[in-house]
Design a protein around this motif. Structure first.
Motif, PDB file in Angstrom:
ATOM      1  N   CYS A  60       7.855 129.228  13.909  1.00 50.73           N
ATOM      2  CA  CYS A  60       8.447 127.923  13.562  1.00 50.73           C
ATOM      3  C   CYS A  60       9.814 128.101  12.884  1.00 50.73           C
ATOM      4  O   CYS A  60      10.085 129.133  12.258  1.00 50.73           O
ATOM      5  CB  CYS A  60       7.497 127.149  12.658  1.00 50.73           C
ATOM      6  SG  CYS A  60       7.311 127.907  11.042  1.00 50.73           S
ATOM      7  N   ILE A 101      11.128 126.907  10.179  1.00 52.09           N
ATOM      8  CA  ILE A 101      11.178 127.120   8.724  1.00 52.09           C
ATOM      9  C   ILE A 101      11.035 128.602   8.411  1.00 52.09           C
ATOM     10  O   ILE A 101      11.767 129.168   7.599  1.00 52.09           O
ATOM     11  CB  ILE A 101      10.051 126.366   7.984  1.00 52.09           C
ATOM     12  CG1 ILE A 101      10.218 124.870   8.103  1.00 52.09           C
ATOM     13  CG2 ILE A 101      10.032 126.746   6.516  1.00 52.09           C
ATOM     14  CD1 ILE A 101       9.262 124.080   7.219  1.00 52.09           C
ATOM     15  N   MET A 102      10.079 129.251   9.078  1.00 53.12           N
ATOM     16  CA  MET A 102       9.854 130.668   8.782  1.00 53.12           C
ATOM     17  C   MET A 102      11.000 131.529   9.315  1.00 53.12           C
ATOM     18  O   MET A 102      11.349 132.538   8.714  1.00 53.12           O
ATOM     19  CB  MET A 102       8.502 131.127   9.365  1.00 53.12           C
ATOM     20  CG  MET A 102       7.317 130.536   8.640  1.00 53.12           C
ATOM     21  SD  MET A 102       7.365 130.830   6.843  1.00 53.12           S
ATOM     22  CE  MET A 102       7.459 129.169   6.213  1.00 53.12           C
ATOM     23  N   CYS A 114      -1.488 129.547   7.637  1.00 51.28           N
ATOM     24  CA  CYS A 114      -1.455 129.367   9.093  1.00 51.28           C
ATOM     25  C   CYS A 114      -1.110 130.732   9.701  1.00 51.28           C
ATOM     26  O   CYS A 114      -0.748 131.660   8.964  1.00 51.28           O
ATOM     27  CB  CYS A 114      -0.423 128.310   9.500  1.00 51.28           C
ATOM     28  SG  CYS A 114       1.278 128.870   9.331  1.00 51.28           S
ATOM     29  N   THR A 169       1.416 131.789  11.353  1.00 46.75           N
ATOM     30  CA  THR A 169       2.794 132.231  11.124  1.00 46.75           C
ATOM     31  C   THR A 169       2.963 132.732   9.694  1.00 46.75           C
ATOM     32  O   THR A 169       3.610 133.758   9.448  1.00 46.75           O
ATOM     33  CB  THR A 169       3.785 131.076  11.405  1.00 46.75           C
ATOM     34  OG1 THR A 169       3.412 130.461  12.631  1.00 46.75           O
ATOM     35  CG2 THR A 169       5.208 131.558  11.509  1.00 46.75           C
ATOM     36  N   LEU A 170       2.385 132.010   8.739  1.00 52.63           N
ATOM     37  CA  LEU A 170       2.494 132.444   7.347  1.00 52.63           C
ATOM     38  C   LEU A 170       1.757 133.760   7.117  1.00 52.63           C
ATOM     39  O   LEU A 170       2.202 134.598   6.332  1.00 52.63           O
ATOM     40  CB  LEU A 170       1.965 131.355   6.413  1.00 52.63           C
ATOM     41  CG  LEU A 170       2.960 130.221   6.158  1.00 52.63           C
ATOM     42  CD1 LEU A 170       2.249 128.967   5.665  1.00 52.63           C
ATOM     43  CD2 LEU A 170       4.027 130.628   5.150  1.00 52.63           C
ATOM     44  N   ILE A 228       5.506 118.018   8.987  1.00 56.50           N
ATOM     45  CA  ILE A 228       5.779 119.001   7.935  1.00 56.50           C
ATOM     46  C   ILE A 228       7.031 118.579   7.160  1.00 56.50           C
ATOM     47  O   ILE A 228       7.002 118.445   5.944  1.00 56.50           O
ATOM     48  CB  ILE A 228       5.953 120.420   8.547  1.00 56.50           C
ATOM     49  CG1 ILE A 228       4.672 120.852   9.279  1.00 56.50           C
ATOM     50  CG2 ILE A 228       6.332 121.431   7.463  1.00 56.50           C
ATOM     51  CD1 ILE A 228       3.469 121.104   8.395  1.00 56.50           C
ATOM     52  N   LEU A 277      -3.153 121.501   7.529  1.00 53.71           N
ATOM     53  CA  LEU A 277      -3.409 122.884   7.119  1.00 53.71           C
ATOM     54  C   LEU A 277      -4.693 123.029   6.319  1.00 53.71           C
ATOM     55  O   LEU A 277      -5.018 124.117   5.857  1.00 53.71           O
ATOM     56  CB  LEU A 277      -2.224 123.398   6.301  1.00 53.71           C
ATOM     57  CG  LEU A 277      -1.016 123.601   7.203  1.00 53.71           C
ATOM     58  CD1 LEU A 277       0.222 123.034   6.608  1.00 53.71           C
ATOM     59  CD2 LEU A 277      -0.861 125.057   7.539  1.00 53.71           C
ATOM     60  N   MET A 304       7.240 119.683  13.932  1.00 49.30           N
ATOM     61  CA  MET A 304       7.927 120.963  13.714  1.00 49.30           C
ATOM     62  C   MET A 304       7.695 121.850  14.929  1.00 49.30           C
ATOM     63  O   MET A 304       6.552 122.051  15.346  1.00 49.30           O
ATOM     64  CB  MET A 304       7.354 121.623  12.454  1.00 49.30           C
ATOM     65  CG  MET A 304       7.951 122.952  12.096  1.00 49.30           C
ATOM     66  SD  MET A 304       9.700 122.870  11.658  1.00 49.30           S
ATOM     67  CE  MET A 304       9.653 121.876  10.159  1.00 49.30           C
ATOM     68  N   PHE A 349       6.862 124.578  17.363  1.00 52.52           N
ATOM     69  CA  PHE A 349       5.922 125.719  17.335  1.00 52.52           C
ATOM     70  C   PHE A 349       4.955 125.697  16.148  1.00 52.52           C
ATOM     71  O   PHE A 349       4.466 126.746  15.744  1.00 52.52           O
ATOM     72  CB  PHE A 349       6.670 127.056  17.333  1.00 52.52           C
ATOM     73  CG  PHE A 349       7.615 127.232  18.484  1.00 52.52           C
ATOM     74  CD1 PHE A 349       7.178 127.058  19.791  1.00 52.52           C
ATOM     75  CD2 PHE A 349       8.943 127.581  18.271  1.00 52.52           C
ATOM     76  CE1 PHE A 349       8.046 127.222  20.861  1.00 52.52           C
ATOM     77  CE2 PHE A 349       9.825 127.742  19.338  1.00 52.52           C
ATOM     78  CZ  PHE A 349       9.367 127.562  20.642  1.00 52.52           C
ATOM     79  N   CYS A 350       4.707 124.536  15.583  1.00 49.03           N
ATOM     80  CA  CYS A 350       3.753 124.465  14.469  1.00 49.03           C
ATOM     81  C   CYS A 350       2.375 124.114  15.025  1.00 49.03           C
ATOM     82  O   CYS A 350       2.069 122.949  15.279  1.00 49.03           O
ATOM     83  CB  CYS A 350       4.200 123.425  13.447  1.00 49.03           C
ATOM     84  SG  CYS A 350       3.008 123.234  12.110  1.00 49.03           S
ATOM     85  N   PRO A 381      -0.742 124.059  13.671  1.00 48.92           N
ATOM     86  CA  PRO A 381      -1.626 123.137  12.943  1.00 48.92           C
ATOM     87  C   PRO A 381      -1.270 121.672  13.181  1.00 48.92           C
ATOM     88  O   PRO A 381      -2.149 120.829  13.375  1.00 48.92           O
ATOM     89  CB  PRO A 381      -1.427 123.522  11.468  1.00 48.92           C
ATOM     90  CG  PRO A 381      -0.967 124.940  11.509  1.00 48.92           C
ATOM     91  CD  PRO A 381      -0.155 125.068  12.762  1.00 48.92           C
TER      92      PRO A 381
HETATM   93  S1  SF4 Z   1       2.302 125.189   8.992  1.00 50.07           S
HETATM   94 FE1  SF4 Z   1       3.648 124.986  10.706  1.00 50.07          FE
HETATM   95  S2  SF4 Z   1       5.692 124.761   9.810  1.00 50.07           S
HETATM   96 FE2  SF4 Z   1       4.348 125.578   8.201  1.00 50.07          FE
HETATM   97  S3  SF4 Z   1       4.598 127.772   8.356  1.00 50.07           S
HETATM   98 FE3  SF4 Z   1       2.807 127.267   9.614  1.00 50.07          FE
HETATM   99  S4  SF4 Z   1       3.652 126.985  11.679  1.00 50.07           S
HETATM  100 FE4  SF4 Z   1       5.380 126.930  10.235  1.00 50.07          FE
END
Ligand code: SF4
Length: 375
Positions: free
Chosen positions: A74, A76-77, A101, A103-104, A239, A296, A325, A327-328, A330
């Motif tokens: 995403c 933001i990351m 998530c 990505t995090l 988001i 989330l 967002m 590619f998010c 969730p």
């Molecule tokens: S919840 Fe969505 S916007 Fe937030 S870090 Fe995960 S993928 Fe990225």
């Protein structure tokens, strides 16, 4: 006491230049800890005598980050990783990353190996919140975070400091909810962009300071005559809804934002930490179980749609804009569910793609113009 215009300008300036806020606190000899979205236990940082500062990305073209993140991570990351690698976040004593998530989860490892100058503190929130074991588990996660924070400060936070910080955060939650209500009587002054700045700026201020500014804003707004808004009213879900150009498109079409379900905005303030129920760490863990309506956080029965319907009913909104967002996962999983519930209840929806790296907004402009014709 600053006047309304000055206070709003102050908060806008913080959003436009978060680095200046970081430098301001560093110049005061304070230590600052970066807090990744969407939720981190900021109270632990605050009670340890440091400033928690939100890291919500920004408009930067990822170059260095491309060596660490796939193109489908995403925006933001992508931005956070780029800022970590290019030195923008230098000065932070640590970052906290909630592995909430996929990505995090990857970000914890990417950061550990890519940004060696800023220590990373991971935290994993429990998703089975019905189990009493989730509270014990989360307390043990908080204790690990505290141990790592102690290596920065040299002191262990104490219970009295934590209780003070929890009170400061609960007070901040209350003033932000109050602002959201009062803003709806002054949609001529609190445009979508101004509303966003008041919410987003909270991530760049010590929360007691932000509470004081927002309280003044609320008091000044309450002195103004009520504005009877005749244009379309909407709720924003997702988001984030930025950059500002998107909010400008809403204003161009006389669209007012009367409520939001954005992780960066009202979702932060829905659940207070309970005043009773145990020591500070336990109460903070109980707060996690109180959170709701968030993509989330696991909730049985997908109640977010009903929550959005209620928001529309209470605020007079005619529809919801899904700020999707890119590619998010969730949010993408939740969207069809809540949009169905909204359609069943007679509300319109439109989805716009949120990408911090994009430079053209013409597609979004067209979508919003067409959406307005339906309202
Ligand atoms: S919840 Fe969505 S916007 Fe937030 S870090 Fe995960 S993928 Fe990225």
């Amino acid at each position: 006491m600053a006047d309304l215009k000055e206070n709003l300008a102050l908060l806008k300036a913080a959003c436009d230049n978060p680095k200046a806020r970081l430098d301001y606190y560093l110049a005061q000899g304070k230590k600052v800890v970066g807090c990744f979205p969407p939720y981190t236990p900021e109270e632990l940082v605050h009670a340890s005598g440091m400033i928690p500062m939100g890291l919500w990305g920004g408009q930067v073209e990822p170059k260095l980050a491309k060596s660490y993140l796939p193109a489908f991570a995403c925006p933001i990351m992508q931005s956070d990783m780029e800022f970590g690698l290019n030195g923008t976040y230098e000065g932070l004593s640590a970052v906290i990353i909630p592995a909430i998530c996929d990505t995090l989860r990857c970000m914890t490892q990417n950061w550990r190996f890519g940004v060696k100058s800023i220590p990373m503190i991971p935290i994993v929130y429990p998703q089975n919140r019905k189990s009493p074991a989730s509270v014990d588990y989360l307390i043990s996660e908080f204790e690990t975070v505290l141990t790592m924070l102690t290596t920065i400060t040299g002191n262990m936070m104490n219970e009295a400091a934590l209780c003070r910080s929890i009170n400061i955060y609960n007070e901040h939650n209350a003033i932000m909810r109050r602002f959201a209500q009062v803003a709806n009587d002054h949609l001529d002054v609190i445009t979508p962009k101004v509303r966003h700045a008041v919410f987003k700026s909270a991530f760049f201020y010590e929360k007691g300071e932000h509470t004081a500014i927002v309280r003044e804003i609320v008091e000044e707004l309450e002195k103004l005559p009520v504005c009877h808004w005749t244009g379309p009213k909407v709720v924003l879900a997702g988001i984030t809804c930025e950059p500002d150009q998107i909010l400008d498109i809403l204003s161009e079409n006389q669209v007012a934002v009367v409520a939001d379900d954005l992780a960066q905005e009202s979702r932060q303030y829905r659940a207070d930490t309970p005043e009773k129920g145990g020591g500070g760490l336990k109460r903070l863990a109980l707060q996690w179980n109180e959170r709701y309506g968030c993509s989330l956080i696991h909730e049985l029965g997908k109640p977010r749609g009903a929550m959005l319907v209620k928001m529309c009913q209470e605020t007079g909104a005619q529809g919801v804009i899904s700020c999707m967002m890119k590619f998010c996962d969730p949010e993408e999983y939740d969207q069809p569910w809540y949009e169905n519930d909204l359609h069943d209840a007679g509300y319109h929806t439109v989805a716009v793609s949120i990408d911090q790296q994009v430079g053209s907004f013409e597609q979004i402009r067209t979508r919003i113009q067409s959406f307005c014709e339906m309202l």
